[in-house]
Design a protein around this motif. Structure first.
Motif, PDB file in Angstrom:
ATOM      1  N   ARG A 170      -6.272 -11.831  13.463  1.00 34.82           N
ATOM      2  CA  ARG A 170      -6.650 -10.863  14.498  1.00 34.82           C
ATOM      3  C   ARG A 170      -6.754  -9.452  13.945  1.00 34.82           C
ATOM      4  N   GLY A 171      -6.767  -9.312  12.624  1.00 34.38           N
ATOM      5  CA  GLY A 171      -6.922  -7.991  12.035  1.00 34.38           C
ATOM      6  C   GLY A 171      -5.872  -7.722  10.983  1.00 34.38           C
ATOM      7  N   THR A 172      -5.357  -6.496  10.971  1.00 35.82           N
ATOM      8  CA  THR A 172      -4.324  -6.108  10.014  1.00 35.82           C
ATOM      9  C   THR A 172      -3.205  -5.384  10.750  1.00 35.82           C
ATOM     10  N   SER A 173      -2.018  -5.444  10.154  1.00 32.60           N
ATOM     11  CA  SER A 173      -0.859  -4.720  10.670  1.00 32.60           C
ATOM     12  C   SER A 173      -0.179  -4.039   9.502  1.00 32.60           C
ATOM     13  N   ASP A 224       0.870  -1.176   0.000  1.00 32.67           N
ATOM     14  CA  ASP A 224       0.000   0.000   0.000  1.00 32.67           C
ATOM     15  C   ASP A 224       0.899   1.215   0.000  1.00 32.67           C
ATOM     16  N   GLY A 225       1.280   1.653  -1.210  1.00 33.44           N
ATOM     17  CA  GLY A 225       2.265   2.714  -1.322  1.00 33.44           C
ATOM     18  C   GLY A 225       3.610   2.201  -0.835  1.00 33.44           C
ATOM     19  N   GLU A 226       4.231   2.928   0.084  1.00 35.86           N
ATOM     20  CA  GLU A 226       5.516   2.495   0.621  1.00 35.86           C
ATOM     21  C   GLU A 226       5.367   1.587   1.834  1.00 35.86           C
ATOM     22  N   ALA A 227       4.121   1.369   2.277  1.00 38.93           N
ATOM     23  CA  ALA A 227       3.880   0.502   3.428  1.00 38.93           C
ATOM     24  C   ALA A 227       3.433  -0.875   2.951  1.00 38.93           C
ATOM     25  N   LEU A 228       3.532  -1.834   3.843  1.00 40.88           N
ATOM     26  CA  LEU A 228       3.022  -3.171   3.609  1.00 40.88           C
ATOM     27  C   LEU A 228       1.895  -3.437   4.601  1.00 40.88           C
TER      28      LEU A 228
END
Length: 387
Positions: free
Chosen positions: A143-146, A133-137
């Motif tokens: 248990r969700g997202t990180s 997601d752009g420069e992030a992963l």
């Protein structure tokens, strides 16, 4: 503080060591582990001098040495019990500066986990996928997202991260033999020396653990996917119960449900251990047979090296390229070497097995130590100034 974040997928030895190496360099880290607790169901584990240097770089060498037993002697024996070669572990320690230490896997995992802040550990978090997601992963899990700047796949032979980010990678390959691992109850008189017996298509080995317990391992050439109808302990007794002393005595001291069976695989070479901001290490990158006792050792090397490379520069791409350059040729060479040794140890044709045993008897101990030097001489890379 770096202000950088990482998600480590997998809470085994390599994943926890990576998390520890990064947190000590100021990273904010999460370790996502699918199991409900950070533990190991495995048995014994050999930590060679290269692994102990990695643990020293993590500040854990003295604590881990207190958990283990230094192997002072051992070697190879034939199916009939004759010594083929004797190891000189005092010379090993003199030459390489560190001993050969045997620990229980669960003890090492516990020590690594205890060295981390509690908030770093996320048990019960099975990873479903990693997307950019752009420069992030973004890591999706049960248990969700990180979100993170870096994702480290330390999730083993059947790595979810490798399967998603290296879709062209070949599947793990069966080595042609299965393995059993077990730990005895405490013995009043444990063997003074470890040994590995080489049979024809079968092997049996053992080495001391603290408290009078003995770690035993065995292999047999057999199709993959099998299961013993009468239980794995019965299968091991049937195969190895008549082998020379102390094998029967050790097997008699193994609890009924304490025998673990695992088909043995290694991983065909990957073209790289990094893609984008995703890195692989340990079995996810270079699963190998246990013949050299280097699987966990190489994962510890990976963890320390990755952290050093990331500390050397603010350019993530350059750091990960440096990690790949340092680790891929070395670990893939160890995979090949371990596979060759495993294949030789499993030889079943009588003339070939006889020649193998003769060659083992004829090889001087100093030559064997010199041959291991490329593996055991490893030292952690020096940290460089950030650029």
């Amino acid at each position: 503080m770096t202000g950088r974040t990482a998600v480590v997928v997998g809470g085994g030895i390599g994943g926890l060591a990576t998390a520890l190496a990064l947190t000590r360099r100021g990273w904010e880290v999460e370790v996502l582990e699918r199991a409900d607790e950070f533990t190991e169901i495995g048995a014994g584990l050999s930590l060679w001098p290269n692994a102990l240097r990695a643990l020293a770089a993590l500040g854990l060498d003295e604590r881990v040495r207190a958990l283990g037993a230094v192997e002072r002697g051992g070697g190879l024996r034939s199916r009939r019990g004759r010594w083929l070669s004797r190891s000189d572990n005092a010379e090993l320690e003199r030459r390489f500066g560190w001993p050969l230490l045997v620990v229980h896997r669960a003890d090492l995992v516990r020590e690594l986990a205890n060295a981390l802040p509690r908030q770093v550990l996320r048990p019960g978090s099975a990873v479903r996928g990693v997307t950019a997601d752009g420069e992030a992963l973004v890591v999706e899990h049960t248990r969700g997202t990180s979100r993170a700047d870096l994702v480290v796949g330390a999730d083993g032979l059947r790595s979810t991260v490798r399967r998603q980010w290296w879709p062209e990678a070949a599947a793990p390959r069966y080595a042609g033999h299965t393995g059993w691992r077990m730990v005895t109850e405490p013995l009043a008189e444990p063997p003074l020396e470890g040994a590995a017996f080489w049979g024809r298509g079968e092997r049996f080995g053992f080495t001391a653990l603290p408290g009078g317990r003995v770690y035993c391992f065995a292999t047999a050439t057999t199709p993959s996917g099998g299961a013993a109808p009468g239980g794995e302990r019965a299968a091991v007794l049937d195969r190895f119960g008549s082998w020379p002393d102390p094998v029967p005595r050790l097997l008699a001291a193994v609890p009924e449900n304490a025998v673990l069976r695992h088909d043995i695989y290694d991983l065909p070479p990957l073209p790289g251990y990094t893609r984008g901001r995703v890195a692989l290490l340990g079995d996810a990158a270079h699963a190998m047979t246990p013949a050299l006792g280097q699987g966990a050792c190489q994962a510890l090397e990976d963890a320390v090296t990755l952290a050093v490379c990331l500390a050397a520069t603010s350019d993530m791409g350059a750091a990960l390229a440096d990690y790949d350059r340092r680790r891929r040729p070395r670990t893939q060479a160890v995979v090949r070497r371990s596979a060759r040794l495993a294949a030789v140890g499993q030889w079943a044709w009588p003339p070939a097995a006889l020649l193998r045993d003769i060659a083992a008897r004829a090889t001087p101990v100093p030559l064997s130590l010199r041959a291991m030097a490329p593996v055991l001489d490893w030292t952690p890379p020096a940290a460089r100034a950030r650029g």
